[in-house]
Design a protein around this motif. Structure first.
Motif, PDB file in Angstrom:
ATOM      1  N   ARG A  18       0.854  -1.195   0.000  1.00 60.61           N
ATOM      2  CA  ARG A  18       0.000   0.000   0.000  1.00 60.61           C
ATOM      3  C   ARG A  18       0.887   1.242   0.000  1.00 60.61           C
ATOM      4  O   ARG A  18       1.830   1.342   0.770  1.00 60.61           O
ATOM      5  N   THR A  19       0.598   2.181  -0.893  1.00 58.99           N
ATOM      6  CA  THR A  19       1.381   3.417  -0.997  1.00 58.99           C
ATOM      7  C   THR A  19       0.952   4.393   0.082  1.00 58.99           C
ATOM      8  O   THR A  19      -0.228   4.738   0.182  1.00 58.99           O
ATOM      9  N   VAL A  20       1.918   4.858   0.885  1.00 59.09           N
ATOM     10  CA  VAL A  20       1.625   5.772   1.992  1.00 59.09           C
ATOM     11  C   VAL A  20       2.554   6.984   1.921  1.00 59.09           C
ATOM     12  O   VAL A  20       3.704   6.916   2.373  1.00 59.09           O
ATOM     13  N   PRO A  21       2.122   8.101   1.354  1.00 56.95           N
ATOM     14  CA  PRO A  21       2.924   9.330   1.406  1.00 56.95           C
ATOM     15  C   PRO A  21       2.941   9.876   2.839  1.00 56.95           C
ATOM     16  O   PRO A  21       1.916   9.869   3.527  1.00 56.95           O
ATOM     17  N   ILE A  22       4.098  10.346   3.284  1.00 57.00           N
ATOM     18  CA  ILE A  22       4.247  10.876   4.637  1.00 57.00           C
ATOM     19  C   ILE A  22       4.420  12.390   4.553  1.00 57.00           C
ATOM     20  O   ILE A  22       5.385  12.884   3.960  1.00 57.00           O
ATOM     21  N   ARG A  23       3.493  13.118   5.174  1.00 54.49           N
ATOM     22  CA  ARG A  23       3.486  14.572   5.027  1.00 54.49           C
ATOM     23  C   ARG A  23       4.625  15.264   5.765  1.00 54.49           C
ATOM     24  O   ARG A  23       5.170  16.249   5.312  1.00 54.49           O
ATOM     25  N   GLY A  24       4.998  14.809   6.886  1.00 53.89           N
ATOM     26  CA  GLY A  24       6.032  15.497   7.663  1.00 53.89           C
ATOM     27  C   GLY A  24       5.484  16.702   8.401  1.00 53.89           C
ATOM     28  O   GLY A  24       4.277  16.972   8.396  1.00 53.89           O
ATOM     29  N   ASN A  25       6.380  17.462   9.033  1.00 54.22           N
ATOM     30  CA  ASN A  25       5.967  18.596   9.870  1.00 54.22           C
ATOM     31  C   ASN A  25       6.294  19.949   9.252  1.00 54.22           C
ATOM     32  O   ASN A  25       6.445  20.944   9.970  1.00 54.22           O
ATOM     33  N   VAL A  26       6.428  20.014   7.942  1.00 52.87           N
ATOM     34  CA  VAL A  26       6.755  21.277   7.279  1.00 52.87           C
ATOM     35  C   VAL A  26       5.509  22.154   7.205  1.00 52.87           C
ATOM     36  O   VAL A  26       4.492  21.758   6.641  1.00 52.87           O
ATOM     37  N   THR A  27       5.591  23.340   7.795  1.00 48.99           N
ATOM     38  CA  THR A  27       4.451  24.264   7.764  1.00 48.99           C
ATOM     39  C   THR A  27       4.763  25.554   7.016  1.00 48.99           C
ATOM     40  O   THR A  27       3.861  26.229   6.535  1.00 48.99           O
ATOM     41  N   ASP A  28       6.040  25.900   6.896  1.00 49.75           N
ATOM     42  CA  ASP A  28       6.439  27.149   6.244  1.00 49.75           C
ATOM     43  C   ASP A  28       7.292  26.824   5.017  1.00 49.75           C
ATOM     44  O   ASP A  28       8.492  26.586   5.127  1.00 49.75           O
ATOM     45  N   VAL A  29       6.660  26.797   3.854  1.00 44.18           N
ATOM     46  CA  VAL A  29       7.370  26.472   2.607  1.00 44.18           C
ATOM     47  C   VAL A  29       7.957  27.754   2.027  1.00 44.18           C
ATOM     48  O   VAL A  29       7.228  28.684   1.686  1.00 44.18           O
ATOM     49  N   LYS A  30       9.263  27.795   1.890  1.00 48.88           N
ATOM     50  CA  LYS A  30       9.957  28.990   1.413  1.00 48.88           C
ATOM     51  C   LYS A  30      10.026  29.081  -0.110  1.00 48.88           C
ATOM     52  O   LYS A  30      10.058  30.171  -0.668  1.00 48.88           O
ATOM     53  N   VAL A  31      10.082  27.929  -0.789  1.00 46.96           N
ATOM     54  CA  VAL A  31      10.251  27.901  -2.247  1.00 46.96           C
ATOM     55  C   VAL A  31       8.878  27.855  -2.912  1.00 46.96           C
ATOM     56  O   VAL A  31       8.118  26.903  -2.703  1.00 46.96           O
ATOM     57  N   PRO A  32       8.521  28.863  -3.718  1.00 46.70           N
ATOM     58  CA  PRO A  32       7.190  28.912  -4.350  1.00 46.70           C
ATOM     59  C   PRO A  32       6.948  27.750  -5.305  1.00 46.70           C
ATOM     60  O   PRO A  32       7.893  27.138  -5.833  1.00 46.70           O
ATOM     61  N   ALA A  33       5.677  27.473  -5.572  1.00 48.12           N
ATOM     62  CA  ALA A  33       5.300  26.339  -6.417  1.00 48.12           C
ATOM     63  C   ALA A  33       5.837  26.468  -7.833  1.00 48.12           C
ATOM     64  O   ALA A  33       6.250  25.476  -8.448  1.00 48.12           O
ATOM     65  N   ASP A  34       5.838  27.684  -8.405  1.00 42.08           N
ATOM     66  CA  ASP A  34       6.286  27.823  -9.795  1.00 42.08           C
ATOM     67  C   ASP A  34       7.791  27.620  -9.940  1.00 42.08           C
ATOM     68  O   ASP A  34       8.276  27.410 -11.054  1.00 42.08           O
ATOM     69  N   ALA A  35       8.517  27.643  -8.834  1.00 43.99           N
ATOM     70  CA  ALA A  35       9.959  27.401  -8.891  1.00 43.99           C
ATOM     71  C   ALA A  35      10.280  25.923  -9.064  1.00 43.99           C
ATOM     72  O   ALA A  35      11.387  25.571  -9.473  1.00 43.99           O
ATOM     73  N   VAL A  36       9.307  25.055  -8.771  1.00 41.37           N
ATOM     74  CA  VAL A  36       9.579  23.617  -8.797  1.00 41.37           C
ATOM     75  C   VAL A  36       8.683  22.857  -9.774  1.00 41.37           C
ATOM     76  O   VAL A  36       8.806  21.641  -9.909  1.00 41.37           O
ATOM     77  N   THR A  37       7.806  23.555 -10.478  1.00 44.72           N
ATOM     78  CA  THR A  37       6.922  22.897 -11.448  1.00 44.72           C
ATOM     79  C   THR A  37       7.018  23.607 -12.795  1.00 44.72           C
ATOM     80  O   THR A  37       7.165  24.824 -12.861  1.00 44.72           O
ATOM     81  N   ALA A  38       6.916  22.823 -13.858  1.00 39.47           N
ATOM     82  CA  ALA A  38       6.967  23.381 -15.207  1.00 39.47           C
ATOM     83  C   ALA A  38       5.586  23.868 -15.621  1.00 39.47           C
ATOM     84  O   ALA A  38       4.566  23.417 -15.107  1.00 39.47           O
TER      85      ALA A  38
END
Length: 289
Positions: free
Chosen positions: A204-224
């Motif tokens: 069973r696939t289980v993604p783990i979210r972690g405790n990151v609440t403050d994302v510094k790198v914007p979405a457009d910086a990591v997606t085409a």
């Protein structure tokens, strides 16, 4: 003169139609459209080319990479968003990756694989995003951490066995051995590293979210973008890069931020989309300071 048979007359008429339509649609129409475009939209019709010192340096509507001679991001310039068009911003290969949010499982490189694809492996969309975020964080001097990303820049995903019931085995499938799994245990079971070539499909696939609440790198910086050719970045991504560019150029941060503002376009028609920054025009503006 004897009247031609009907089947010959039909063929002659067809040939005439082909010749006429070829001239009208293949010559006259393109010439008219090209003439109108050149007269009314001269710059756009020619590709919205941008020149510097009499030399074409790019297009205002097509993105490009800004790397140094070694192929690394040029620290003195603002960087574009990723591109899935060919090797990056290839106008002949404009496309998206066609990977969706459920693409979270890597194919680990297998030195003993049957072909080159198996030996090279394949990164999932999640791992691509995580790797980019980590690299950008290191470049800009901020945390590149994101939800569902392991500290080493791969997707934080487990395969647990059995798929239903009490867990007896857990594998961090995106971290090839001998890597240390991003989490030591899951529901009391020690987490293993992933083994190239092993089939984990039954788990069973289980993604783990972690405790990151403050994302510094914007979405457009990591997606085409959908086209892979978007020349713009978000204001947030431009502002993230501003301190690095200011330091590399030995200018004040306020000066760089003023240039960002000057090269920011508003929402289309005043309400569609978000304000954006044209990277090429911003980088050219840096050279004028």
């Amino acid at each position: 003169m004897e009247r031609l048979p009907s089947w010959i007359r039909q063929h002659v008429a067809a040939i005439r139609a082909v010749i006429v339509m070829t001239l009208v649609l293949g010559a006259v129409y393109p010439l008219v459209v090209t003439g109108v475009a050149q007269a009314v939209f001269t710059n756009k019709a020619n590709g919205s080319l941008v020149e510097k010192d009499g030399k074409v340096v790019g297009s205002s509507i097509i993105g490009q990479n800004f790397f140094d001679k070694d192929g690394n991001p040029d620290k003195t310039l603002f960087q574009s968003r990723p591109s899935a068009a060919g090797d990056g911003y290839d106008m002949l290969s404009t496309a998206a990756s066609n990977l969706g949010p459920e693409d979270v499982l890597d194919v680990l490189p297998d030195p003993d694989g049957a072909d080159d694809a198996a030996k090279e492996g394949k990164q999932s969309l999640l791992t691509q995003v995580c790797a980019r975020s980590k690299a950008i964080g290191e470049l800009e001097g901020v945390s590149g951490a994101r939800p569902f990303c392991a500290p080493d820049g791969v997707g934080a995903v487990l395969k647990v066995f059995p798929a239903l019931g009490t867990v007896t085995r857990a594998v961090s499938v995106n971290q090839a051995c001998p890597a240390q799994p991003f989490v030591a245990e899951y529901q009391g079971v020690k987490v293993e590293c992933g083994k190239p070539g092993e089939d984990y499909a039954a788990g069973r696939t289980v993604p783990i979210r972690g405790n990151v609440t403050d994302v510094k790198v914007p979405a457009d910086a990591v997606t085409a973008s959908g086209s892979g050719l978007d020349p713009h970045i978000s204001v947030a991504y431009a502002e993230l890069q501003a301190p690095r560019v200011a330091k590399a150029r030995n200018v004040s941060l306020d000066e760089v931020k003023k240039l960002i503002t000057a090269n920011t376009t508003g929402r289309a028609l005043g309400f569609m989309g978000e304000p954006a920054v044209n990277v090429l025009e911003l980088n050219l503006a840096l050279g004028k300071e």
